[in-house]
Design a protein around this motif. Structure first.
Motif, PDB file in Angstrom:
ATOM      1  N   ASN A   1       9.819  -4.537 -12.441  1.00 55.00           N
ATOM      2  CA  ASN A   1       9.821  -4.047 -11.184  1.00 55.00           C
ATOM      3  C   ASN A   1      10.560  -5.065 -10.241  1.00 55.00           C
ATOM      4  OD1 ASN A   1       8.418  -1.508 -11.135  1.00 55.00           O
ATOM      5  ND2 ASN A   1       6.629  -2.706 -11.296  1.00 55.00           N
TER       6      ASN A   1
ATOM      7  N   THR B   1      -0.287  -8.856  -7.301  1.00 60.69           N
ATOM      8  CA  THR B   1       0.930  -8.591  -8.051  1.00 60.69           C
ATOM      9  C   THR B   1       0.732  -9.087  -9.435  1.00 60.69           C
ATOM     10  OG1 THR B   1       2.687 -10.087  -7.457  1.00 60.69           O
ATOM     11  CG2 THR B   1       2.316  -8.033  -6.192  1.00 60.69           C
TER      12      THR B   1
ATOM     13  N   SER C   1       0.877  -1.057  -0.068  1.00 62.61           N
ATOM     14  CA  SER C   1       0.055  -0.153   0.151  1.00 62.61           C
ATOM     15  C   SER C   1       0.764   1.272  -0.047  1.00 62.61           C
ATOM     16  CB  SER C   1      -1.094   0.164   1.150  1.00 62.61           C
ATOM     17  OG  SER C   1      -0.134   0.161   2.379  1.00 62.61           O
TER      18      SER C   1
ATOM     19  N   ARG D   1      11.728  -3.727  -7.079  1.00 61.92           N
ATOM     20  CA  ARG D   1      11.112  -3.529  -5.910  1.00 61.92           C
ATOM     21  C   ARG D   1      10.296  -4.788  -5.505  1.00 61.92           C
ATOM     22  NH1 ARG D   1       7.318   1.708  -8.282  1.00 61.92           N
ATOM     23  NH2 ARG D   1       9.213   2.885  -9.134  1.00 61.92           N
TER      24      ARG D   1
ATOM     25  N   ARG E   1       3.586   0.327  -4.463  1.00 59.62           N
ATOM     26  CA  ARG E   1       2.010   0.116  -5.009  1.00 59.62           C
ATOM     27  C   ARG E   1       1.934  -0.158  -6.275  1.00 59.62           C
ATOM     28  NH1 ARG E   1      -0.841   5.334  -3.660  1.00 59.62           N
ATOM     29  NH2 ARG E   1      -0.309   4.739  -1.480  1.00 59.62           N
ATOM     30  N   ASP E   2       2.825   0.438  -6.954  1.00 58.59           N
ATOM     31  CA  ASP E   2       3.008  -0.030  -8.611  1.00 58.59           C
ATOM     32  C   ASP E   2       3.154  -1.725  -8.652  1.00 58.59           C
ATOM     33  OD1 ASP E   2       2.715   2.580  -9.133  1.00 58.59           O
ATOM     34  OD2 ASP E   2       4.893   3.105  -9.634  1.00 58.59           O
ATOM     35  N   LEU E   3       3.592  -2.243  -7.868  1.00 53.43           N
ATOM     36  CA  LEU E   3       3.552  -3.750  -7.996  1.00 53.43           C
ATOM     37  C   LEU E   3       2.254  -4.419  -8.227  1.00 53.43           C
ATOM     38  CD1 LEU E   3       6.466  -4.743  -5.544  1.00 53.43           C
ATOM     39  CD2 LEU E   3       6.550  -5.052  -7.808  1.00 53.43           C
ATOM     40  N   GLN E   4       1.280  -3.859  -7.788  1.00 51.76           N
ATOM     41  CA  GLN E   4       0.045  -4.502  -7.916  1.00 51.76           C
ATOM     42  C   GLN E   4      -0.268  -4.185  -9.292  1.00 51.76           C
ATOM     43  OE1 GLN E   4      -2.873  -3.468  -4.620  1.00 51.76           O
ATOM     44  NE2 GLN E   4      -1.352  -1.967  -3.934  1.00 51.76           N
ATOM     45  N   ALA E   5      -1.027  -5.140  -9.761  1.00 54.31           N
ATOM     46  CA  ALA E   5      -1.151  -5.241 -11.370  1.00 54.31           C
ATOM     47  C   ALA E   5      -2.510  -5.926 -11.538  1.00 54.31           C
ATOM     48  CB  ALA E   5      -0.270  -5.991 -12.003  1.00 54.31           C
TER      49      ALA E   5
ATOM     50  N   PRO F   1       3.357   4.027  -1.550  1.00 51.46           N
ATOM     51  CA  PRO F   1       3.524   4.772  -2.824  1.00 51.46           C
ATOM     52  C   PRO F   1       4.532   4.089  -3.546  1.00 51.46           C
ATOM     53  CG  PRO F   1       3.296   6.204  -1.223  1.00 51.46           C
ATOM     54  CD  PRO F   1       3.465   5.266  -0.426  1.00 51.46           C
ATOM     55  N   TRP F   2       5.787   3.855  -3.044  1.00 52.80           N
ATOM     56  CA  TRP F   2       6.879   3.235  -4.193  1.00 52.80           C
ATOM     57  C   TRP F   2       6.746   1.993  -4.159  1.00 52.80           C
ATOM     58  CZ3 TRP F   2      11.398  -0.151  -3.656  1.00 52.80           C
ATOM     59  CH2 TRP F   2      12.140  -0.077  -4.725  1.00 52.80           C
TER      60      TRP F   2
END
Length: 567
Positions: free
Chosen positions: A396, A538, A305, A399, A310-314, A307-308
């Motif tokens: 990613n 993810t 959750s 990450r 969060r982009d892993l969520q797909a 910010p850095w």
């Protein structure tokens, strides 16, 4: 944000409730537990847990017991015995053998650490040196026998739990040596041939080796004292209805041990042998172990959750199968059964290919790693052949590594806190999470490579090859878990059905590797849960693969024996 950290909070509660409860059980009646270090052979540091009953001082000395675990176990596995001894007034030293846990040196060296441990115990000013007993399980029995052989006048009685005198690693027993011995050899012990030369453990009373040790010309009678306690040559046999590792979870096995010391040592509190509380601690550390896994999942969920990360969520990718048809079942059965079918052959091959060395110092860890690489490679090839999904390495990766590393670091920190303040770990039976020494941390970095290869390839095959459109979460978790560990679970059930029905394993020549296999079930179950949990969030197999690689490497390296020690 609060919702994302609820699983984390649940994990913390389970970890600390279980650990605090375990601490309260093992310190019942004012017992204190100290983490001790002492110098053993060749200047190597040895580790132990020292249980000191309330009121024991240099002025009010107490009888003492040296308690020793078996091969590829650690000092905490003996906690059931140590709890019952200490609450009866014995000072207890539960050690890590050499090459195990936090003790330095190589496994099997320096009398397994037994002679040095006995001398350390005798050197404590709170110990009544005229009333010292020793108890050892399996190889721990050979440890206390090594101490008895080195210092034949420095102890009064011995309990051999699932162990034996003589070959392969102890001096031959005689009518007078060792002093006052209780042999607790379970009716379904997997090592009956190695220890006493009989095919079935239930026939141990007919063992020529045991009969000679008891100075008996006829089969030994269970529960009968042979010889004389006052003369120091007493012998007694007990056979609890459990397995070799089952001694640690047996009220009978622990009770017989307690009873023997009550008969052979002076100065303990009169408490019936069947008055036992150790199992409450075992249940509590199980809660802590479950909480440990939940904590990892909660940390992963919460970090996603941020910010850095969060982009892993797909958005989930398309499922590999629309229904569970013949192709799906073929992949599933192969995934579950092939790793079990090659388990014993690959372990045997790895033992010859990778003897303990400075680079790969842990024999069994090398065997597990070799098994993992071969099965990971096969899983990768199967994935390519059946063309489930394209091999995708997302940008990613960094990450994913940070996410996995941060979650395992938080879990490690929880283990540090619990160990430091409460002197417990997360475990059930002989499946436990231990901290890494500096030496073992360096070793873990080496073994991390093959375990990462395995989990990257295996998790891609798992999620890319077995996903089914519209499948419920419950079914997904269950089937993924069974694909990884189901074959081992079924095989172990078959093994022990044979053992309990006819007294012999299906693979009687493989008792050690069969017991090692036990740990594959909870480890692969945990790996499936964590990987599925992250894949659902993810749509990538990499975060789960990295988290599992770190976690399993830590678990295996910290808990295994080191057969090669530098210097």
């Amino acid at each position: 944000m609060k919702t994302n950290w609820r699983i984390f909070a649940l994990g913390l509660v389970l970890v600390f409730v279980g650990s605090i409860a375990a601490h309260l059980v093992q310190t019942t009646n004012g017992v204190t537990i100290k983490d001790v270090r002492f110098i053993g052979a060749n200047g190597n540091l040895q580790s132990g847990l020292l249980y000191v009953p309330e009121g024991v001082t240099a002025q009010t000395k107490a009888p003492a017991i040296l308690a020793v675990h078996g091969y590829i176990n650690t000092r905490e596995v003996q906690s059931g015995f140590a709890i019952e001894y200490s609450r009866r007034g014995y000072v207890v030293l539960s050690i890590d053998q050499t090459g195990h846990g936090y003790s330095e040196g190589a496994a099997f060296s320096a009398g397994f650490g037994g002679p040095a441990a006995l001398q350390y115990l005798r050197g404590l000013d709170i110990v009544d040196v005229d009333n010292i007993g020793m108890e050892g399980h399996s190889m721990g029995g050979w440890t206390v026998l090594a101490a008895a052989a080195t210092y034949p006048d420095d102890y009064k009685s011995i309990v051999l739990e699932g162990s034996s005198v003589g070959a392969p690693f102890a001096a031959e027993g005689t009518a007078d040596w060792p002093r006052n011995v209780s042999v607790v050899f379970s009716a379904y012990d997997e090592f009956s041939s190695l220890m006493w030369g009989v095919d079935k453990a239930d026939d141990v009373e007919q063992s020529p080796k045991l009969m000679a040790f008891f100075s008996s010309e006829t089969p030994v009678e269970e529960g009968k004292i042979y010889g004389d306690i006052a003369a120091g040559n007493a012998r007694i046999l007990w056979q609890p209805p459990v397995t070799h590792p089952g001694d640690h979870l047996s009220r009978a096995a622990i009770g017989h041990s307690v009873d023997w010391f009550a008969q052979t040592l002076d100065g303990a509190r009169p408490l019936p042998a069947d008055n036992q509380i150790w199992f409450y601690k075992e249940f509590a550390t199980l809660i802590g172990l479950v909480g440990f896994v939940v904590l990892i999942m909660g940390t992963l969920n919460g970090l996603l959750s941020l910010p850095w990360l969060r982009d892993l969520q797909a958005t989930p990718v398309a499922a590999a199968h629309t229904t569970r048809g013949p192709k799906w079942w073929g992949i599933f059965l192969f995934s579950a059964l092939f790793p079990v079918a090659n388990y014993y052959p690959l372990f045997t091959l790895a033992e010859s290919l990778f003897p303990a060395s400075a680079l790969l110092p842990q024999t069994i860890t090398s065997q597990v790693a070799f098994w993992a690489v071969i099965n990971g490679a096969v899983a990768g090839l199967v994935g390519l052949v059946i063309r489930t999904q394209p091999v995708v390495f997302p940008i990613n990766i960094a990450r994913s590594l940070v996410l996995a590393g941060a979650a395992v670091f938080v879990a490690y920190l929880s283990a540090v806190i619990v160990d430091f303040f409460l002197k417990v770990d997360f475990r059930f039976w002989f499946v436990g999470v231990k901290l890494l020494t500096a030496e073992r941390f360096a070793t873990a970095l080496v073994y991390l490579v093959p375990f990462t290869i395995y989990f990257v390839l295996a998790m891609r095959a798992l999620h890319g090859g077995l996903s089914v459109a519209g499948q419920s979460l419950r079914a997904t978790y269950t089937l993924n878990a069974l694909a990884l560990m189901g074959g081992f679970l079924v095989f172990l059930i078959m093994q022990y059905a044979a053992l309990f029905s006819n007294g012999i394993l299906l693979t009687p020549s493989e008792p050690l590797n069969t017991i090692v296999m036990f740990q594959f079930v909870p480890l692969l179950l945990t790996a499936a849960i964590i990987s599925t949990f992250l894949y659902q969030r993810t749509a990538s197999y990499l975060p789960g693969a990295f988290a599992n690689a770190l976690l399993v490497t830590w678990f295996v390296v910290a808990g295994q024996a080191t057969q090669y020690a530098a210097g």
